[in-house]
Motif scaffolding. Structure first.
Motif, PDB file in Angstrom:
ATOM      1  N   LYS A  91       0.824  -1.201   0.000  1.00  0.00           N
ATOM      2  CA  LYS A  91       0.000   0.000   0.000  1.00  0.00           C
ATOM      3  C   LYS A  91       0.864   1.258   0.000  1.00  0.00           C
ATOM      4  CE  LYS A  91      -4.072  -2.215   1.924  1.00  0.00           C
ATOM      5  NZ  LYS A  91      -5.063  -2.287   3.012  1.00  0.00           N
ATOM      6  N   VAL A  92       0.215   2.408  -0.090  1.00  0.00           N
ATOM      7  CA  VAL A  92       0.937   3.671  -0.170  1.00  0.00           C
ATOM      8  C   VAL A  92       1.722   3.904   1.116  1.00  0.00           C
ATOM      9  CG1 VAL A  92      -0.691   4.679  -1.792  1.00  0.00           C
ATOM     10  CG2 VAL A  92      -1.055   4.971   0.674  1.00  0.00           C
ATOM     11  N   MET A  93       2.717   4.779   1.044  1.00  0.00           N
ATOM     12  CA  MET A  93       3.622   4.962   2.176  1.00  0.00           C
ATOM     13  C   MET A  93       2.914   5.444   3.435  1.00  0.00           C
ATOM     14  SD  MET A  93       7.215   6.453   0.717  1.00  0.00           S
ATOM     15  CE  MET A  93       6.493   7.799  -0.235  1.00  0.00           C
ATOM     16  N   GLU A  94       1.911   6.298   3.275  1.00  0.00           N
ATOM     17  CA  GLU A  94       1.192   6.791   4.448  1.00  0.00           C
ATOM     18  C   GLU A  94       0.544   5.646   5.224  1.00  0.00           C
ATOM     19  OE1 GLU A  94       1.675  10.135   1.607  1.00  0.00           O
ATOM     20  OE2 GLU A  94       1.080   8.024   1.444  1.00  0.00           O
ATOM     21  N   VAL A  95      -0.055   4.706   4.498  1.00  0.00           N
ATOM     22  CA  VAL A  95      -0.693   3.544   5.126  1.00  0.00           C
ATOM     23  C   VAL A  95       0.373   2.632   5.741  1.00  0.00           C
ATOM     24  CG1 VAL A  95      -2.084   1.481   4.715  1.00  0.00           C
ATOM     25  CG2 VAL A  95      -2.700   3.651   3.623  1.00  0.00           C
ATOM     26  N   GLN A  96       1.464   2.419   5.036  1.00  0.00           N
ATOM     27  CA  GLN A  96       2.554   1.600   5.565  1.00  0.00           C
ATOM     28  C   GLN A  96       3.065   2.158   6.893  1.00  0.00           C
ATOM     29  OE1 GLN A  96       5.636   1.425   2.597  1.00  0.00           O
ATOM     30  NE2 GLN A  96       4.771  -0.364   1.589  1.00  0.00           N
ATOM     31  N   PHE A  97       3.314   3.450   6.918  1.00  0.00           N
ATOM     32  CA  PHE A  97       3.846   4.059   8.140  1.00  0.00           C
ATOM     33  C   PHE A  97       2.867   3.908   9.301  1.00  0.00           C
ATOM     34  CE2 PHE A  97       4.431   7.558  11.109  1.00  0.00           C
ATOM     35  CZ  PHE A  97       5.787   7.462  11.384  1.00  0.00           C
ATOM     36  N   GLU A  98       1.596   4.179   9.038  1.00  0.00           N
ATOM     37  CA  GLU A  98       0.583   4.097  10.098  1.00  0.00           C
ATOM     38  C   GLU A  98       0.460   2.673  10.634  1.00  0.00           C
ATOM     39  OE1 GLU A  98      -2.476   5.039  12.751  1.00  0.00           O
ATOM     40  OE2 GLU A  98      -1.087   6.347  11.651  1.00  0.00           O
ATOM     41  N   ALA A  99       0.382   1.695   9.711  1.00  0.00           N
ATOM     42  CA  ALA A  99       0.134   0.312  10.131  1.00  0.00           C
ATOM     43  C   ALA A  99       1.374  -0.381  10.675  1.00  0.00           C
ATOM     44  CB  ALA A  99      -0.423  -0.487   8.950  1.00  0.00           C
ATOM     45  N   LEU A 100       2.541  -0.095  10.075  1.00  0.00           N
ATOM     46  CA  LEU A 100       3.755  -0.819  10.452  1.00  0.00           C
ATOM     47  C   LEU A 100       4.537  -0.161  11.584  1.00  0.00           C
ATOM     48  CD1 LEU A 100       5.127  -1.702   6.885  1.00  0.00           C
ATOM     49  CD2 LEU A 100       3.727  -3.128   8.391  1.00  0.00           C
ATOM     50  N   ILE A 101       4.394   1.138  11.750  1.00  0.00           N
ATOM     51  CA  ILE A 101       5.224   1.830  12.742  1.00  0.00           C
ATOM     52  C   ILE A 101       4.391   2.584  13.773  1.00  0.00           C
ATOM     53  CG2 ILE A 101       7.017   3.589  13.060  1.00  0.00           C
ATOM     54  CD1 ILE A 101       8.099   2.819  10.296  1.00  0.00           C
ATOM     55  N   ALA A 102       3.572   3.526  13.335  1.00  0.00           N
ATOM     56  CA  ALA A 102       2.863   4.387  14.282  1.00  0.00           C
ATOM     57  C   ALA A 102       1.905   3.618  15.189  1.00  0.00           C
ATOM     58  CB  ALA A 102       2.113   5.482  13.515  1.00  0.00           C
ATOM     59  N   LYS A 103       0.993   2.877  14.602  1.00  0.00           N
ATOM     60  CA  LYS A 103      -0.034   2.201  15.394  1.00  0.00           C
ATOM     61  C   LYS A 103       0.541   1.164  16.359  1.00  0.00           C
ATOM     62  CE  LYS A 103      -4.603   0.067  14.947  1.00  0.00           C
ATOM     63  NZ  LYS A 103      -5.639  -0.394  13.976  1.00  0.00           N
ATOM     64  N   ILE A 130       9.615  12.808   4.064  1.00  0.00           N
ATOM     65  CA  ILE A 130       9.867  13.838   5.073  1.00  0.00           C
ATOM     66  C   ILE A 130       8.560  14.265   5.730  1.00  0.00           C
ATOM     67  CG2 ILE A 130      10.746  16.172   5.482  1.00  0.00           C
ATOM     68  CD1 ILE A 130      12.526  15.739   2.965  1.00  0.00           C
ATOM     69  N   ASN A 131       7.532  14.517   4.937  1.00  0.00           N
ATOM     70  CA  ASN A 131       6.264  15.003   5.482  1.00  0.00           C
ATOM     71  C   ASN A 131       5.566  13.971   6.361  1.00  0.00           C
ATOM     72  OD1 ASN A 131       6.099  17.698   4.485  1.00  0.00           O
ATOM     73  ND2 ASN A 131       5.605  16.929   2.443  1.00  0.00           N
ATOM     74  N   ILE A 132       5.627  12.705   5.972  1.00  0.00           N
ATOM     75  CA  ILE A 132       5.020  11.646   6.786  1.00  0.00           C
ATOM     76  C   ILE A 132       5.683  11.588   8.155  1.00  0.00           C
ATOM     77  CG2 ILE A 132       4.771   9.140   7.027  1.00  0.00           C
ATOM     78  CD1 ILE A 132       4.496   9.049   3.930  1.00  0.00           C
ATOM     79  N   ILE A 133       7.010  11.604   8.155  1.00  0.00           N
ATOM     80  CA  ILE A 133       7.754  11.506   9.406  1.00  0.00           C
ATOM     81  C   ILE A 133       7.568  12.772  10.247  1.00  0.00           C
ATOM     82  CG2 ILE A 133      10.101  11.434  10.342  1.00  0.00           C
ATOM     83  CD1 ILE A 133      10.760   9.574   7.922  1.00  0.00           C
ATOM     84  N   ALA A 134       7.573  13.929   9.595  1.00  0.00           N
ATOM     85  CA  ALA A 134       7.395  15.185  10.321  1.00  0.00           C
ATOM     86  C   ALA A 134       6.020  15.249  10.987  1.00  0.00           C
ATOM     87  CB  ALA A 134       7.588  16.360   9.380  1.00  0.00           C
ATOM     88  N   ALA A 135       4.992  14.790  10.290  1.00  0.00           N
ATOM     89  CA  ALA A 135       3.644  14.792  10.870  1.00  0.00           C
ATOM     90  C   ALA A 135       3.581  13.916  12.113  1.00  0.00           C
ATOM     91  CB  ALA A 135       2.638  14.319   9.823  1.00  0.00           C
ATOM     92  N   ALA A 136       4.233  12.752  12.044  1.00  0.00           N
ATOM     93  CA  ALA A 136       4.261  11.866  13.210  1.00  0.00           C
ATOM     94  C   ALA A 136       5.051  12.492  14.355  1.00  0.00           C
ATOM     95  CB  ALA A 136       4.869  10.521  12.820  1.00  0.00           C
ATOM     96  N   GLY A 138       3.744  13.389  18.069  1.00  0.00           N
ATOM     97  CA  GLY A 138       4.356  12.582  19.125  1.00  0.00           C
ATOM     98  C   GLY A 138       3.888  11.143  19.174  1.00  0.00           C
ATOM     99  N   VAL A 139       3.501  10.581  18.031  1.00  0.00           N
ATOM    100  CA  VAL A 139       2.942   9.223  18.026  1.00  0.00           C
ATOM    101  C   VAL A 139       4.019   8.137  17.964  1.00  0.00           C
ATOM    102  CG1 VAL A 139       0.774   9.964  16.995  1.00  0.00           C
ATOM    103  CG2 VAL A 139       2.649   9.236  15.517  1.00  0.00           C
ATOM    104  N   THR A 140       5.269   8.525  17.709  1.00  0.00           N
ATOM    105  CA  THR A 140       6.333   7.524  17.674  1.00  0.00           C
ATOM    106  C   THR A 140       7.512   7.995  18.522  1.00  0.00           C
ATOM    107  OG1 THR A 140       7.320   8.490  15.673  1.00  0.00           O
ATOM    108  CG2 THR A 140       5.711   6.721  15.360  1.00  0.00           C
ATOM    109  N   PRO A 141       8.225   7.062  19.142  1.00  0.00           N
ATOM    110  CA  PRO A 141       9.330   7.427  20.040  1.00  0.00           C
ATOM    111  C   PRO A 141      10.682   7.505  19.331  1.00  0.00           C
ATOM    112  CG  PRO A 141       8.901   5.087  20.226  1.00  0.00           C
ATOM    113  CD  PRO A 141       7.930   5.621  19.194  1.00  0.00           C
ATOM    114  N   PHE A 142      10.741   8.258  18.230  1.00  0.00           N
ATOM    115  CA  PHE A 142      11.965   8.263  17.432  1.00  0.00           C
ATOM    116  C   PHE A 142      12.455   9.671  17.118  1.00  0.00           C
ATOM    117  CE2 PHE A 142       9.711   4.320  16.099  1.00  0.00           C
ATOM    118  CZ  PHE A 142      10.568   3.436  16.743  1.00  0.00           C
ATOM    119  N   LEU A 143      13.760   9.755  16.925  1.00  0.00           N
ATOM    120  CA  LEU A 143      14.411  10.928  16.361  1.00  0.00           C
ATOM    121  C   LEU A 143      14.911  10.512  14.982  1.00  0.00           C
ATOM    122  CD1 LEU A 143      16.577  11.938  19.472  1.00  0.00           C
ATOM    123  CD2 LEU A 143      14.359  12.889  18.813  1.00  0.00           C
ATOM    124  N   TRP A 144      14.712  11.380  13.992  1.00  0.00           N
ATOM    125  CA  TRP A 144      15.057  11.030  12.617  1.00  0.00           C
ATOM    126  C   TRP A 144      16.159  11.950  12.114  1.00  0.00           C
ATOM    127  CZ3 TRP A 144      12.292   7.191   9.788  1.00  0.00           C
ATOM    128  CH2 TRP A 144      11.190   6.655  10.467  1.00  0.00           C
TER     129      TRP A 144
END
Length: 380
Positions: A165-177, A213-219, A223-229
């Motif tokens: 799926k698109v990157m936004e969905v991947q990020f939400e399902a695989l990392i954020a959620k 960049i925008n996907i990661i910046a939005a997260a 504050g939904v993920t415990p990461f520094l990029w």
């Protein structure tokens, strides 16, 4: 009473009933994490900082680029009591100034400190698709956090199409959620981990570079993920525009790695260490100093602040049949360039390399170079 009354050969294998008497089928299942296996196939193992594909990746020699490394590692692993760092870091610089060497060295240092979550090193001139980016990050994170790995496995088991799926969905399902779920159940990460992204400008589509960049910046803002990029890239116009937009700029620490003579001491140290390694690897004893100070200064001057020049010289000399003859040829070509331009010495050196190509292979090499550096007009 048996489940298969007409069979004497029914067996139970990992809770799956198999009647071995009804045909020659060889059905087997394992207790392996099928979701994680699918994630691995969708990822790019070569992008990891410690992949065997990066055996010869550029690294900073001890004593070089020390302040940059200290600043980045300090940002990613702040001391107790220090203010929370901005969630994004961007080091920008032209090709050849040493961004990848700094990124690699910082990844290794953060790994030693237990603060590296994952890393993605885009390969130079390969133009990789973005579809493997978040699956690769997720897979690396899964090797560090068992609870996250279990959640991730369940998620992909339920819907393996997430990986396509698109990157936004991947990020939400695989990392954020998954990390949000771990946080709510008291199993979250105790301290923020660093994710390093090197060579973002090498991603195939410019539009995808900005989307990442925008996907990661939005997260990061939510504050939904415990990461520094940490990003390392050339200052391409679209990347510059994305990082300097209001929403991203306020959460990003930006550092310019310039082309400057200020890098000359580091380049000199890099060259001296590299030549010592050449002598050591080739088991060549020297009764006199090699290279001479004059040779070193010739190379430093020709480099014009570009580490890629020094790295190319070291590789060229190291692979030559006679290192001393190869170095003599390089110094002769770069000390008296026919071109009076700023980078005349570099041009002369690369011309020397081209002259060493056998005539029968030259046309093929030129065609390959053109295809590597040609910029498509429809990349977004």
């Amino acid at each position: 009473m048996p489940f298969f009354p007409d069979s004497q050969n029914a067996t139970i294998n990992d809770s799956i009933l198999l009647d071995q008497s009804i045909g020659p089928f060889n059905i087997s299942m394992t207790n392996g994490q099928i979701g994680i296996d699918a994630l691995l196939k969708a990822s790019n193992p070569d992008a990891a900082h410690n992949s065997s594909a990066r055996d010869y990746a550029p690294r900073c020699q001890p004593g070089t680029r020390e302040q940059y490394i200290k600043d980045i590692v300090g940002w990613g692993a702040p001391t107790i009591g220090a203010d929370d760092p901005l969630p994004l870091f961007w080091m920008k610089g032209l090709a050849g100034v040493g961004k990848s060497a700094i990124a690699q060295t910082c990844a290794e240092e953060l790994k030693k400190l237990g603060r590296l979550g994952a890393a993605f090193f885009f390969a130079v001139n390969i133009q990789e698709d973005a579809e493997q980016f978040f699956p690769t990050i997720a897979y690396q994170l899964s090797t560090n956090f068992p609870n996250y790995r279990d959640l991730l496995d369940q998620t992909i088991r339920r819907d393996e199409t997430i990986l396509k799926k698109v990157m936004e969905v991947q990020f939400e399902a695989l990392i954020a959620k998954p990390f949000q779920e771990l946080e709510t159940t008291g199993k979250g990460i105790e301290r923020k981990m660093v994710i390093i992204v090197d060579g973002l400008d090498e991603c195939k589509k410019a539009g995808d570079q900005s989307r990442i960049i925008n996907i990661i910046a939005a997260a990061a803002r939510s504050g939904v993920t415990p990461f520094l990029w940490a990003f390392f890239s050339r200052p391409e116009p679209h990347i510059e525009a994305t990082f300097t937009s209001d929403d991203v700029d306020r959460i990003t620490c930006m550092v310019l790695l310039p082309v400057s003579d200020d890098a000359n001491p580091d380049i000199e140290l890099y060259l001296r260490s590299g030549f010592k390694n050449t002598l050591r690897r080739r088991n060549i004893p020297m009764k006199f100093q090699w290279p001479s100070d004059d040779d070193i200064q010739t190379l430093v001057k020709a480099a014009k602040g570009l580490f890629v020049y020094a790295a190319t010289v070291l590789r060229d000399v190291d692979q030559a049949g006679s290192p001393s003859e190869a170095l003599r040829a390089v110094c002769a070509a770069t000390s008296n360039p026919t071109d009076g331009s700023l980078f005349g010495g570099l041009d002369a050196f690369y011309m020397l390399i081209m002259q060493r190509i056998p005539p029968k292979d030259l046309s093929t090499i030129l065609l390959l170079c053109c295809s590597l550096f040609e910029q498509p007009t429809t990349t977004i």
